[in-house]
Each structure stands twice: as C-alpha cells, then as structure tokens.
Design a protein around this motif. Structure first.
Motif, PDB file in Angstrom:
ATOM      1  N   LEU A  33       0.941  -1.539   0.426  1.00  0.00           N
ATOM      2  CA  LEU A  33       0.478   0.016  -0.313  1.00  0.00           C
ATOM      3  C   LEU A  33       1.179   0.890   0.012  1.00  0.00           C
ATOM      4  O   LEU A  33       0.529   2.563  -0.466  1.00  0.00           O
ATOM      5  N   ALA A  34       2.054   1.076   1.147  1.00  0.00           N
ATOM      6  CA  ALA A  34       3.026   2.355   1.032  1.00  0.00           C
ATOM      7  C   ALA A  34       3.681   2.686  -0.789  1.00  0.00           C
ATOM      8  O   ALA A  34       3.487   3.393  -0.818  1.00  0.00           O
ATOM      9  N   LEU A  43       2.068   1.672  -3.730  1.00  0.00           N
ATOM     10  CA  LEU A  43       0.975   1.819  -4.490  1.00  0.00           C
ATOM     11  C   LEU A  43       1.302   3.506  -3.636  1.00  0.00           C
ATOM     12  O   LEU A  43       0.689   4.710  -5.618  1.00  0.00           O
ATOM     13  N   ALA A  44       0.573   4.362  -2.680  1.00  0.00           N
ATOM     14  CA  ALA A  44       0.973   5.812  -3.011  1.00  0.00           C
ATOM     15  C   ALA A  44       2.457   6.862  -3.053  1.00  0.00           C
ATOM     16  O   ALA A  44       1.847   7.234  -3.703  1.00  0.00           O
ATOM     17  N   TYR A  45       3.231   5.491  -3.136  1.00  0.00           N
ATOM     18  CA  TYR A  45       4.245   6.750  -3.564  1.00  0.00           C
ATOM     19  C   TYR A  45       4.137   6.833  -5.005  1.00  0.00           C
ATOM     20  O   TYR A  45       4.515   8.083  -5.544  1.00  0.00           O
ATOM     21  N   THR A  46       3.895   5.669  -5.412  1.00  0.00           N
ATOM     22  CA  THR A  46       3.747   5.285  -7.001  1.00  0.00           C
ATOM     23  C   THR A  46       2.617   6.126  -7.760  1.00  0.00           C
ATOM     24  O   THR A  46       3.014   7.728  -8.871  1.00  0.00           O
ATOM     25  N   LEU A  47       1.604   6.793  -6.964  1.00  0.00           N
ATOM     26  CA  LEU A  47       0.824   7.670  -7.501  1.00  0.00           C
ATOM     27  C   LEU A  47       1.201   8.829  -7.416  1.00  0.00           C
ATOM     28  O   LEU A  47       0.692  10.017  -7.887  1.00  0.00           O
ATOM     29  N   ALA A  48       1.338   9.195  -6.241  1.00  0.00           N
ATOM     30  CA  ALA A  48       1.537  10.679  -5.536  1.00  0.00           C
ATOM     31  C   ALA A  48       2.623  11.102  -6.461  1.00  0.00           C
ATOM     32  O   ALA A  48       3.135  12.369  -6.912  1.00  0.00           O
ATOM     33  N   ILE A  76       1.027  -0.289 -12.046  1.00  0.00           N
ATOM     34  CA  ILE A  76      -0.412   0.190 -11.056  1.00  0.00           C
ATOM     35  C   ILE A  76      -1.113  -0.743 -10.400  1.00  0.00           C
ATOM     36  O   ILE A  76      -1.765  -0.876  -9.380  1.00  0.00           O
ATOM     37  N   SER A 136      -1.937  -2.685  -6.800  1.00  0.00           N
ATOM     38  CA  SER A 136      -3.297  -3.026  -6.231  1.00  0.00           C
ATOM     39  C   SER A 136      -4.523  -4.243  -6.409  1.00  0.00           C
ATOM     40  O   SER A 136      -4.846  -4.091  -5.078  1.00  0.00           O
TER      41      SER A 136
END
Length: 253
Positions: free
Chosen positions: A109-110, A112-117, A236, A240
């Motif tokens: 989850l961390a 994924l969040a970093y990649t999206l940000a 991504i 997910s």
C-alpha cells in the motif's frame, strides 16, 4: 485433463502479467491451490516455479535483445539474488512467515501511494548512480528481494521493478527488463531447492512452462511496443491487486 487445461490457461495469463511488470504468481499460485486443493503446498509451489521460470527467462532474453542494460552492474546482482533466494528458502524451513504475511499488504500500500503521488516516477530513464555504486545498490536489492522471494514470494517482480525505479533511477521499462534477470535467478534457486526435496510435478510443470512462455512472449512484445508509461500503468494495477489478495489472505481468511 480439465484440471490441467485450467492451470495451463492460468499459467499463460501469469506469464503475460509477469513479463510486463512481475506478479504472475498472483494468478498461477491461487489457480494451482484451487485446482488441486488436497495437494501438499510445497508441491504446488515447486510446480509453480517449474513452470514460471521459463516464462521469466524468456522475457529476460527478449528484453535483453531490445533494451540497453548495464550488464557489468547487473550480473553481480543476479548472483546475489540467487544466493538470497536460496537463503530465504532455507530460512522458511526454520521459521514461520506469518509476521511477513500480515506486513506485506501494508508495504504494498505504501509503494502504491508513493507511485501514485509521484506522477513522473519511472517515466524517464535517468540512472543516478556511478557505475560502482549502481552495482553495489543492485547487489543489495538482489540479495534482499531474493531472500524475500525464497522466504515468501508474492510480488517479487514488482518489488524489483519499484526499487530499480526509485533507487537506481531507471524508467519502468528498463526496471522491468532488469527485474526479469534477477527474478530468473531467484526462481531458479527456489526451483533447485524444491526439486531437491522432491516437490515438483514435472509433467504438470512442463505444460505450464509452454503456456507461460506463450503468455510471456505476448506480454514482452506489448511492454516493448508501448514503453515505460504502459508498464507503469500495469504496475499500478498489479500492485493494487496484490494489496487486495495479500490483505485478504492476511486478515480475512
């Protein structure tokens, strides 16, 4: 025969996903466990490695012919990945992986969040380390993720891709190509251990290998044709799906 057709189809899809960004085990391992519910888990994991290694190796070969890689920096990392995977597989025979199973969805989850940000992450290939430091960093990545693959496994290819992008400055296409080399080594080490312990169904693995290579061929061609942006999108999606699968296994099953 029907069971074999089901897992063969799953192996083809796994090869397709794994060739692009890793995570093929998300498809093939659950299919094996669902199709052969009474089989020893070690035999299913060994058979998975016996089929999947061929698709990963084929993807590595195809990427190597089309993508420029730092071979001097990566070959020591391949050796470290093999060593790490063997050590991880041995450690699994000594301790439980339950703690890692619960931590994994949170780590994913961390990521994924970093990649999206970071919208620009992995879109341009700009290695940021000097040759010696890149070789050292790649070796550490190979050893650590190799150990993880031997000890537990889900998402190994995706971890390789993310760390090559984040630490070494690769774009997603080059990171995926490098990941295939190291993932082939980790699969090989684990397969040797499973085979040594007699936990590979070779007849089933041979069929899985054929369809896995076919899926890998298609996935590699799509990744090379569409480039880093496409690989980033698939990354991504796969991460997910891994979060959902590993979170369910850790907290709800």
């Amino acid at each position: 025969m029907l069971d074999l057709l089901v897992v063969a189809a799953a192996s083809g899809l796994a090869g397709f996903v794994d060739a692009i960004v890793g995570g093929g085990g998300l498809v093939l391992v659950p299919a094996l466990f669902a199709t052969y519910p009474g089989a020893p888990p070690a035999s299913l994991m060994g058979t998975n490695k016996g089929g999947a290694i061929w698709g990963t190796a084929w993807a590595a070969r195809q990427f190597a012919r089309r993508v420029s890689l730092n071979w001097r920096g990566l070959m020591p990392a391949v050796a470290m990945a093999l060593l790490g995977s063997w050590a991880g597989a041995w450690t699994l025979t000594q301790v439980s992986a339950d703690g890692l199973r619960k931590a994994l969805p949170l780590v994913l989850l961390a990521i994924l969040a970093y990649t999206l940000a970071r919208k620009d992450l992995g879109r341009e290939h700009a290695p940021r380390l000097a040759a010696a430091r890149e070789s050292l960093a790649a070796g550490v990545i190979g050893l650590c993720i190799g150990f993880y693959d031997g000890f537990f496994g889900p998402g190994t290819g995706s971890f390789f891709v993310f760390l090559f992008v984040r630490i070494l400055g690769y774009d997603f296409l080059h990171a995926s190509a490098a990941a295939k080399l190291l993932n082939t080594a980790t699969n090989g080490a684990a397969l040797l251990l499973f085979a040594w312990k007699g936990h590979v169904w070779w007849q089933v693995a041979a069929v899985l290998a054929v369809t896995n290579v076919a899926g890998s061929l298609l996935g590699t061609r799509m990744a090379l044709r569409h480039g880093a942006g496409f690989v980033r999108g698939v990354f991504i999606l796969v991460v997910s799906a891994l979060i959902l699968k590993t979170g369910y296994d850790a907290f709800l099953r």
